[in-house]
Enzyme design. Structure first.
Site, PDB file in Angstrom:
ATOM      1  N   LYS A  20      48.655  44.842  46.319  1.00  0.00           N
ATOM      2  CA  LYS A  20      48.560  43.880  45.210  1.00  0.00           C
ATOM      3  C   LYS A  20      47.108  43.537  44.911  1.00  0.00           C
ATOM      4  O   LYS A  20      46.689  43.542  43.749  1.00  0.00           O
ATOM      5  CB  LYS A  20      49.371  42.624  45.569  1.00  0.00           C
ATOM      6  N   GLY A  92      47.702  33.637  41.769  1.00  0.00           N
ATOM      7  CA  GLY A  92      46.438  32.988  42.117  1.00  0.00           C
ATOM      8  C   GLY A  92      45.261  33.944  41.965  1.00  0.00           C
ATOM      9  O   GLY A  92      44.179  33.562  41.526  1.00  0.00           O
ATOM     10  N   ARG A 120      48.067  24.587  42.463  1.00  0.00           N
ATOM     11  CA  ARG A 120      47.086  25.212  43.373  1.00  0.00           C
ATOM     12  C   ARG A 120      45.656  24.811  42.992  1.00  0.00           C
ATOM     13  O   ARG A 120      45.329  24.683  41.820  1.00  0.00           O
ATOM     14  CB  ARG A 120      47.289  26.737  43.387  1.00  0.00           C
ATOM     15  N   GLN A 167      39.329  35.235  46.871  1.00  0.00           N
ATOM     16  CA  GLN A 167      39.388  34.880  45.441  1.00  0.00           C
ATOM     17  C   GLN A 167      38.144  34.104  45.036  1.00  0.00           C
ATOM     18  O   GLN A 167      37.577  34.332  43.970  1.00  0.00           O
ATOM     19  CB  GLN A 167      40.664  34.091  45.155  1.00  0.00           C
ATOM     20  N   ASP A 313      48.474  36.077  54.713  1.00  0.00           N
ATOM     21  CA  ASP A 313      49.726  36.228  53.955  1.00  0.00           C
ATOM     22  C   ASP A 313      50.886  36.691  54.833  1.00  0.00           C
ATOM     23  O   ASP A 313      52.041  36.663  54.410  1.00  0.00           O
ATOM     24  CB  ASP A 313      49.524  37.214  52.797  1.00  0.00           C
TER      25      ASP A 313
HETATM   26  O1  SPQ Z   1      47.405  35.949  44.267  1.00  0.00           O
HETATM   27  P1  SPQ Z   1      47.985  34.882  45.122  1.00  0.00           P
HETATM   28  O2  SPQ Z   1      49.085  34.161  44.397  1.00  0.00           O
HETATM   29  O3  SPQ Z   1      46.968  33.916  45.679  1.00  0.00           O
HETATM   30  O4  SPQ Z   1      48.665  35.642  46.377  1.00  0.00           O
HETATM   31  C1  SPQ Z   1      48.540  35.563  47.816  1.00  0.00           C
HETATM   32  C2  SPQ Z   1      49.883  36.213  48.350  1.00  0.00           C
HETATM   33  O5  SPQ Z   1      50.509  35.732  49.277  1.00  0.00           O
HETATM   34  O6  SPQ Z   1      50.223  37.264  47.813  1.00  0.00           O
HETATM   35  C3  SPQ Z   1      48.338  34.162  48.371  1.00  0.00           C
HETATM   36  F1  SPQ Z   1      49.235  33.330  48.115  1.00  0.00           F
HETATM   37  O7  SPQ Z   1      47.514  36.434  48.315  1.00  0.00           O
HETATM   38  C4  SPQ Z   1      46.099  36.185  48.193  1.00  0.00           C
HETATM   39  C5  SPQ Z   1      45.490  35.999  49.578  1.00  0.00           C
HETATM   40  O8  SPQ Z   1      46.079  34.943  50.284  1.00  0.00           O
HETATM   41  C6  SPQ Z   1      45.490  37.383  47.509  1.00  0.00           C
HETATM   42  C7  SPQ Z   1      44.000  37.458  47.660  1.00  0.00           C
HETATM   43  C8  SPQ Z   1      43.223  38.406  46.816  1.00  0.00           C
HETATM   44  O9  SPQ Z   1      43.798  39.401  46.310  1.00  0.00           O
HETATM   45  O10 SPQ Z   1      42.005  38.192  46.672  1.00  0.00           O
HETATM   46  C9  SPQ Z   1      43.318  36.712  48.596  1.00  0.00           C
HETATM   47  C10 SPQ Z   1      43.970  35.724  49.491  1.00  0.00           C
HETATM   48  O11 SPQ Z   1      43.763  34.416  48.986  1.00  0.00           O
HETATM   49  P2  SPQ Z   1      42.406  33.584  49.213  1.00  0.00           P
HETATM   50  O12 SPQ Z   1      42.717  32.214  48.713  1.00  0.00           O
HETATM   51  O13 SPQ Z   1      42.176  33.601  50.667  1.00  0.00           O
HETATM   52  O14 SPQ Z   1      41.351  34.216  48.425  1.00  0.00           O
END
Ligand code: SPQ
Length: 426
Positions: A20, A92, A120, A167, A313
């Site tokens: 993803k 997110g 969020r 992110q 995750d």
């Molecule tokens: O995209 P989203 O909704 O934040 O999805 C999640 C998931 O479980 O699929 C988190 F809820 O994954 C994030 C992950 O936790 C995907 C991601 C990325 O692709 O950069 C980074 C992680 O989040 P973060 O907040 O640590 O940057």
């Protein structure tokens, strides 16, 4: 509604859908690059389709057919001002990375998503992007959606992030690519580095030194071919299922094993699980391998510190697996779970206890008592894909039948999950 019964055995050779995180980035970077980007192995899950639809609304031509995507990039400033709000759905990653991209664009755009996105935190990206010079507003001074962004000329910053978040890091680095001077992000622990690796594949100079990543402004991306490996976060549900169901073994082909994502492998092995990594290779700067997984008797473990961002995750399904291990498992330093699609400390505890599991929430994680028999239960995904799948895996080890309401949330990251599970389960 998804129905799951106790499994006697899991067996087969499978592939899981595309990663993803990598799929989102391939579409985004392709849209900002000069020329065509062809993506294979793309994840056609709801989240990545939201990313495609946002770029289509800004005038980028994107053809998608299953896991094949062609993006006709028009260069960084080839995006046009969207007439309508950009809907990120449940994603997110889409909203936070898009905030970084839109901060550089000479127009106005509004980002919004579903009920979960509305809860969020966004100031973690809005704050540093404002420091760079972007004008961004949202509810509660930019903490919550909708986010209205008017981008423009930015200046580079040296940002010390309070959280290890890919992110946050990605949003700042993307803005930094068009900012004056150098932009750096320093994290408390290294978060997933797909942005850094893929930017390099698109021809960008990215400098990584420990937990510091830097880019210089004024760089351009060139369209290219991207092959997306299988998502280790999706494979994790099947790995956990094999560990829990006796006489099981599974080959999962072509899985991404980027070291910033393989905390699940380290934990399974630390718990005594047998998992072999075979046929390792590098595809578009990303390590890929086949995983051979065998049912094993597990022991409890402690999960904390730098390991947390490498398996954040996967914690819901690790909690499920820990209910069947010998001894107690302690998860700490995982406060970030509270700001995912749901508060994943609260939702793991509320749903897993319905099976009879003994799970105690803490401020920054949870404590799971192993060796607890599970009984089938009426579960709700609460709109969180990872909770839905983790509880389906618990259902495979529970006596009787388990039902999962709001199971359609699973399509966010793992379309075909229920069919695949049915195919490999006896
Ligand atoms: O995209 P989203 O909704 O934040 O999805 C999640 C998931 O479980 O699929 C988190 F809820 O994954 C994030 C992950 O936790 C995907 C991601 C990325 O692709 O950069 C980074 C992680 O989040 P973060 O907040 O640590 O940057």
């Amino acid at each position: 509604m998804l129905r799951v019964s106790k499994a006697k055995q899991i067996e087969g050779t499978i592939r899981v859908p595309g990663d993803k995180s990598i799929s989102h980035r391939a579409v985004m970077f392709g849209a900002l690059a000069e020329g065509t980007t062809r993506i294979s192995g793309f994840l056609p899950g709801a989240d990545c389709l939201s990313t495609i639809s946002c770029f289509r609304r800004m005038g980028i031509s994107i053809e998608q057919d299953g896991d094949s995507v062609t993006v006709e990039g028009k260069g960084w400033y080839g995006l046009s001002e969207p007439h309508q709000r950009l809907d990120v759905g449940n994603s997110g990653t889409t909203i936070r990375l898009m905030a970084g991209i839109l901060a550089t664009q000479p127009f106005h755009a509004v980002l919004e998503g579903d009920e979960s996105i509305a809860k969020r935190p966004m100031r973690r990206v809005v704050g540093p992007l404002r420091e760079m010079g972007a004008r961004i507003d949202g509810r509660q001074n930019g903490e919550f959606t909708p986010l209205a962004i008017r981008g423009g000329k930015l200046k580079g910053i040296d940002y010390r992030s309070p959280v290890a978040s890919a992110q946050v890091k990605s949003a700042i680095l993307l803005a930094g690519l068009q900012a004056e001077g150098t932009t750096s992000v320093v994290e408390p622990h290294v978060s997933r580095d797909h942005t850094e690796r893929m930017l390099k594949a698109f021809g960008i100079d990215v400098r990584c030194e420990g937990t510091r990543v830097s880019v210089s402004g004024g760089q351009t991306l060139q369209g290219r071919e991207i092959v997306v490996p299988g998502d280790i976060s999706s494979a994790a549900f099947l790995i956990a299922a094999v560990m829990m169901v006796p006489n099981s073994s599974l080959v999962i082909e072509q899985v991404g094993i980027n070291p910033t994502r393989t905390g699940i492998i380290d934990v399974v092995r630390a718990m005594g699980g047998r998992l072999e990594i075979v046929n390792e290779r590098l595809v578009n700067e990303e390590p890929v391998a086949d995983l051979h997984v065998f049912h094993s008797e597990l022991n409890g473990t402690v999960i904390e510190g730098e390991l947390i961002p490498r398996l954040i995750d996967e914690i819901p399904v690790i909690a499920v697996m820990a209910t069947q291990a010998k001894g107690t498992t302690v998860i700490r330093d995982a406060q970030e779970l509270k700001v995912k699609e749901t508060d994943r400390i609260a939702t793991v505890v509320s749903q897993l206890t319905k099976f009879g599991a003994k799970v105690t929430p803490t401020d920054d994680g949870m404590i799971i008592e192993g060796g607890t028999p599970l009984s089938g239960a009426e579960i709700d995904s609460l709109g969180d894909h990872r909770i839905g799948m983790a509880m389906a895996v618990a259902g495979l080890a529970a006596t009787g039948e388990t039902t999962i309401a709001n199971a359609e949330a699973i399509n966010v990251s793992f379309p075909g999950f229920a069919d695949l599970l049915a195919r490999i389960t006896k």
